[in-house]
Motif scaffolding. Structure first.
Motif, mmCIF file in Angstrom:
data_model
loop_
_atom_site.group_PDB
_atom_site.id
_atom_site.type_symbol
_atom_site.label_atom_id
_atom_site.label_comp_id
_atom_site.label_asym_id
_atom_site.label_seq_id
_atom_site.Cartn_x
_atom_site.Cartn_y
_atom_site.Cartn_z
ATOM 1 N N MET A 1 -8.153 -30.073 -7.535
ATOM 2 C CA MET A 1 -7.405 -29.265 -8.499
ATOM 3 C C MET A 1 -6.872 -27.999 -7.833
ATOM 4 N N LYS A 2 -7.733 -27.310 -7.076
ATOM 5 C CA LYS A 2 -7.315 -26.100 -6.390
ATOM 6 C C LYS A 2 -6.231 -26.422 -5.364
ATOM 7 N N TYR A 3 -6.418 -27.562 -4.656
ATOM 8 C CA TYR A 3 -5.432 -27.953 -3.642
ATOM 9 C C TYR A 3 -4.079 -28.206 -4.275
ATOM 10 N N MET A 4 -4.062 -28.881 -5.411
ATOM 11 C CA MET A 4 -2.800 -29.190 -6.080
ATOM 12 C C MET A 4 -2.110 -27.924 -6.575
ATOM 13 N N GLU A 5 -2.881 -26.992 -7.119
ATOM 14 C CA GLU A 5 -2.303 -25.724 -7.584
ATOM 15 C C GLU A 5 -1.729 -24.932 -6.414
ATOM 16 N N LEU A 6 -2.477 -24.895 -5.317
ATOM 17 C CA LEU A 6 -1.999 -24.202 -4.121
ATOM 18 C C LEU A 6 -0.722 -24.851 -3.600
ATOM 19 N N LYS A 7 -0.704 -26.172 -3.589
ATOM 20 C CA LYS A 7 0.466 -26.911 -3.123
ATOM 21 C C LYS A 7 1.688 -26.636 -4.006
ATOM 22 N N ASN A 8 1.483 -26.625 -5.314
ATOM 23 C CA ASN A 8 2.583 -26.343 -6.240
ATOM 24 C C ASN A 8 3.111 -24.921 -6.048
ATOM 25 N N GLY A 9 2.189 -23.987 -5.823
ATOM 26 C CA GLY A 9 2.601 -22.609 -5.581
ATOM 27 C C GLY A 9 3.421 -22.472 -4.303
ATOM 28 N N LEU A 10 2.965 -23.141 -3.239
ATOM 29 C CA LEU A 10 3.700 -23.112 -1.977
ATOM 30 C C LEU A 10 5.086 -23.732 -2.135
ATOM 31 N N LYS A 11 5.141 -24.813 -2.904
ATOM 32 C CA LYS A 11 6.421 -25.490 -3.135
ATOM 33 C C LYS A 11 7.394 -24.590 -3.883
ATOM 34 N N ASP A 12 6.909 -23.913 -4.921
ATOM 35 C CA ASP A 12 7.775 -23.022 -5.696
ATOM 36 C C ASP A 12 8.150 -21.765 -4.911
ATOM 37 N N GLY A 13 7.294 -21.389 -3.958
ATOM 38 C CA GLY A 13 7.558 -20.176 -3.178
ATOM 39 C C GLY A 13 8.437 -20.397 -1.967
ATOM 40 N N LEU A 14 8.693 -21.671 -1.611
ATOM 41 C CA LEU A 14 9.494 -21.959 -0.416
ATOM 42 C C LEU A 14 10.919 -21.411 -0.494
ATOM 43 N N PHE A 124 -5.233 -18.575 -10.119
ATOM 44 C CA PHE A 124 -5.242 -17.847 -8.849
ATOM 45 C C PHE A 124 -4.662 -18.671 -7.721
ATOM 46 N N TRP A 125 -5.033 -19.947 -7.634
ATOM 47 C CA TRP A 125 -4.601 -20.750 -6.492
ATOM 48 C C TRP A 125 -3.099 -21.012 -6.518
ATOM 49 N N TYR A 126 -2.544 -21.172 -7.685
ATOM 50 C CA TYR A 126 -1.090 -21.319 -7.778
ATOM 51 C C TYR A 126 -0.409 -20.026 -7.329
ATOM 52 N N MET A 127 -0.900 -18.888 -7.821
ATOM 53 C CA MET A 127 -0.309 -17.603 -7.459
ATOM 54 C C MET A 127 -0.477 -17.328 -5.967
ATOM 55 N N LEU A 128 -1.614 -17.757 -5.410
ATOM 56 C CA LEU A 128 -1.837 -17.556 -3.977
ATOM 57 C C LEU A 128 -0.789 -18.313 -3.164
ATOM 58 N N LEU A 130 2.155 -19.274 -4.257
ATOM 59 C CA LEU A 130 3.460 -18.685 -4.570
ATOM 60 C C LEU A 130 3.694 -17.409 -3.772
ATOM 61 N N ILE A 131 2.613 -16.691 -3.443
ATOM 62 C CA ILE A 131 2.726 -15.448 -2.679
ATOM 63 C C ILE A 131 2.728 -15.707 -1.179
ATOM 64 N N LEU A 132 1.918 -16.666 -0.718
ATOM 65 C CA LEU A 132 1.771 -16.904 0.714
ATOM 66 C C LEU A 132 3.080 -17.317 1.378
ATOM 67 N N ALA A 133 3.847 -18.180 0.723
ATOM 68 C CA ALA A 133 5.102 -18.648 1.327
ATOM 69 C C ALA A 133 6.088 -17.493 1.536
ATOM 70 N N PRO A 134 6.398 -16.691 0.509
ATOM 71 C CA PRO A 134 7.289 -15.546 0.721
ATOM 72 C C PRO A 134 6.722 -14.520 1.709
ATOM 73 N N TYR A 135 5.407 -14.321 1.666
ATOM 74 C CA TYR A 135 4.771 -13.368 2.585
ATOM 75 C C TYR A 135 4.977 -13.804 4.036
ATOM 76 N N ALA A 136 4.804 -15.103 4.275
ATOM 77 C CA ALA A 136 5.003 -15.633 5.633
ATOM 78 C C ALA A 136 6.457 -15.474 6.056
ATOM 79 N N GLY A 137 7.381 -15.759 5.135
ATOM 80 C CA GLY A 137 8.797 -15.616 5.459
ATOM 81 C C GLY A 137 9.179 -14.181 5.744
ATOM 82 N N TRP A 138 8.657 -13.248 4.949
ATOM 83 C CA TRP A 138 8.984 -11.833 5.134
ATOM 84 C C TRP A 138 8.433 -11.307 6.456
#
Length: 232
Positions: A1-14, A124-128, A130-138
């Motif tokens: 569940m946490k992995y899927m939320e994290l994955k969805n967040g990364l996808k939306d943050g790309l 939290f995992w979705y937000m993480l 969603l934040i990690l992808a833009p943070y890495a790009g910035w």
């Protein structure tokens, strides 16, 4: 569940990541071109996630402005994130304080928009993600821009300096076309800035304080003349 939320967040943050990569590339070039070492430019982007505030702070730093001016200008420009965080606090699930602080660090205009428009509560995992992808790009964009700046001819590096002004125009103009209050605030801020620039005696006021005074005065004037109607 946490992995899927994290994955969805990364996808939306790309998509946000790709946009941030381009803007922070310009920031890295401007920072190193202005005399900051690469590690300092990278450190600014890794400890801040705010384009407008970071660019404004950089200009003041390169002008050797006092720390008080830099701090106040950054606070005024970034104070909107306080309101975004208050709204987002009603959207996220219950979580420990540490997790809330991590999310608070990553609140930007784009991240707030994606999170607030997502259906249902967000964890939290979705937000993480969603934040990690833009943070890495910035962060990566800043380092790339800082590294490439030294390889480009001086004329090209100087020409790319207009990217800062292009970014502000791209942010402000569309909003001003759609909202009369934004247009009024923009014109008021420009008028106040011109007063400080052209009137003798006021032209000696440093650029940092002019930004602070113009932003606060224009916003207060707009709120008085064109107040928001309830429910809008």
């Amino acid at each position: 569940m946490k992995y899927m939320e994290l994955k969805n967040g990364l996808k939306d943050g790309l998509p946000i990541c790709l946009g941030y990569l381009a803007v922070s590339f310009s920031f890295g070039m401007l920072a190193v071109g202005g005399g900051l070492p690469l590690w300092s430019a990278a450190g600014l982007s890794m400890t801040n996630l705010t384009s407008a505030g970071q660019f404004a702070a950089l200009n003041l730093m390169l002008a050797n402005a006092p720390l008080v001016e830099i701090g106040m200008a950054t606070l005024i420009i970034n104070i909107r994130y306080l309101l975004m965080s208050l709204v987002l606090s009603q959207k996220i699930e219950k979580m420990p304080l540490v997790q809330r602080l991590i999310i608070a660090f990553g609140v930007t205009d784009e991240i707030f928009t994606v999170a607030s428009t997502r259906y249902g509560k967000v964890g939290f995992w979705y937000m993480l993600g969603l934040i990690l992808a833009p943070y890495a790009g910035w962060s990566a964009g800043t380092v790339l821009g800082a590294c490439i700046n030294g390889l480009l001819p001086e004329a090209v590096s100087n020409a790319l300096g207009i990217s800062l002004y292009a970014m502000f125009i791209a942010i402000v103009v569309p909003a001003a076309k759609q909202d009369r209050a934004v247009l009024f605030t923009l014109l008021a801020a420009v008028a106040i800035s011109c007063v400080f620039y052209y009137i003798p005696g006021l032209s000696s006021v440093s650029s940092g304080w002019v930004v602070i005074i113009a932003a606060v005065a224009a916003s207060a004037l707009a709120a008085t003349v064109l107040p928001r109607k309830e429910g809008i």
